[in-house]
Design an enzyme around this catalytic site. Structure first.
Site, mmCIF file in Angstrom:
data_model
loop_
_atom_site.group_PDB
_atom_site.id
_atom_site.type_symbol
_atom_site.label_atom_id
_atom_site.label_comp_id
_atom_site.label_asym_id
_atom_site.label_seq_id
_atom_site.Cartn_x
_atom_site.Cartn_y
_atom_site.Cartn_z
ATOM 1 C CB SER A 165 -0.908 0.002 1.226
ATOM 2 O OG SER A 165 -0.113 -0.083 2.386
ATOM 3 C CE LYS A 192 -0.399 9.111 -0.223
ATOM 4 N NZ LYS A 192 -0.252 7.734 0.322
#
Lengths: 215, 215
Positions: free
Chosen positions: A133, A172
């Site tokens: 992921s 991120k």
DNA sequence: CGTTCGGGCGAACGTGCGTTCTAAATCCTA
DNA sequence: TAGGATTTAGAACGCACGTTCGCCCGAACG
């Protein structure tokens, strides 16, 4: 390049062994005893040769001032030790680094090479990546990510974030814009995520990634 | 846990510094001089306290026999040193590892942590990744890939391959199928490349990837 | 006030330990 | 086999360096 006499090799070995458990060097008389040499002058003689040939370095008139220069071969490097706290996956909470973990020596830890070590090697921890992921951060299953524990991130930092509502962990780039947060994938081909600021928990900023590829 | 007196911290720092350039410890009188202490007994007094509190270890009646036990923190680990031969980019040839490079000590090199070191630490070299063309192997600009030099790969190996006709370098999983080669991206979302076997030059297999993320 | 206590001084003591000198034993090489 | 180079012996010599001991000073304490 110069030939290594039996005696000299014997002395060199003893120096190495002695230095490993104590961290200082033996005296001439200790070398004499250990190598069954009958005179200190013989020890001195051989040490002189060893220094001439570049195996050791000596400082005159200073006790136990022998330095092994050849022993830099089996490369010893100063590295930072980082505890591996657990795993990070898309659907599972990010383990919280406890203060105890840093002191705990018997749990898994990781040696960080100097090239990857930040200026400040404190508050670091590592996580194993589970699943696929995190692909948009160029991180895949089995990778190890090294993080610095921090609650607040600055814009542009690559952070490990937990999104409570989505129940998702992700890596991120972090940008705070007013009352919402934009999370930018490291991969420019992917789309940013924009969430309310209170739906983001920053657990740390990423400082390094390591991957071992199966042979 | 025990309080660190100014003097004691000063001494501790000096011990560390002194030990880094010489590899032996200072004498009491050298500590006295360096820390501007007017008597050797004061040095001995403080060393005694430092030993009681577990910062150092001393061997009585032996010159310069001070060991820093707290200083085991900057962990010394045996690592493999790997030469960094250059860069790998999509449009440029992959640098060929020359035998000389391994002996050459003054060029760039990388300390590989034990966790990333393969059983056999020979014939390894590293390349910096330039550009974003290796994205399908979870490798991005600025990463460092560690390779083992080999000309022939076995099926399933992740290899650095040069495609002469396309003039392209790439990191892919290698599969030889009859007279053509299938290069599988590590990223399952991407498509394989299938080329004639004589249009592939394998330069090495990837054993590790390292990335330092900008703070 | 006298006492205790952490910390600092300075000097003397004794030994750890590097150094050096002489001489003998061993090893080469011609 | 002679004779030089290398290696080994043993013993002093003397400084380097850890240790110790008596004394001083200010703060805390009763």
């Amino acid at each position: 390049m110069p030939a290594i006499s039996t005696r000299q090799q014997q002395i060199l070995d003893f120096l190495h062994d002695y230095h490993t458990d104590r961290s200082y060097m033996p005296s001439i008389r200790e070398i004499q005893l250990a190598c069954s040499i009958s005179s200190t002058s013989v020890v001195d003689y051989n040490l002189r040769l060893l220094e001439r040939d570049g195996f050791i370095r000596r400082s005159p008139d200073i006790s136990r001032a022998i330095e092994l220069v050849c022993e830099s071969e089996p490369d010893l490097v100063e590295v930072a030790r980082v505890p591996i706290l657990g795993a990070i996956a898309a659907g599972e909470p990010i383990p919280v680094p406890e203060a105890s973990a840093y002191a705990d020596e018997d749990r898994d830890s990781l040696a960080l090479p100097p090239e990857l070590t930040p200026r400040d090697p404190n508050n670091l921890y590592a996580l194993r990546v589970k699943g696929y992921s995190m692909i948009d951060a160029f991180v895949t299953d089995g990778d190890i990510v090294v993080l610095r524990h921090t609650r607040d991130a600055r814009n542009g930092d690559m952070v490990a974030a937990w999104l409570p509502m989505q129940e998702e962990a992700t890596l991120k780039h972090f940008y705070l814009e007013g009352d919402h947060v934009r999370l930018m994938p490291a991969n420019p081909d992917m789309e940013p995520i924009i969430v309310p600021a209170d739906n983001v928990q920053v657990h740390g900023k990423v400082v390094a990634v390591m991957r071992r590829v199966a042979a």
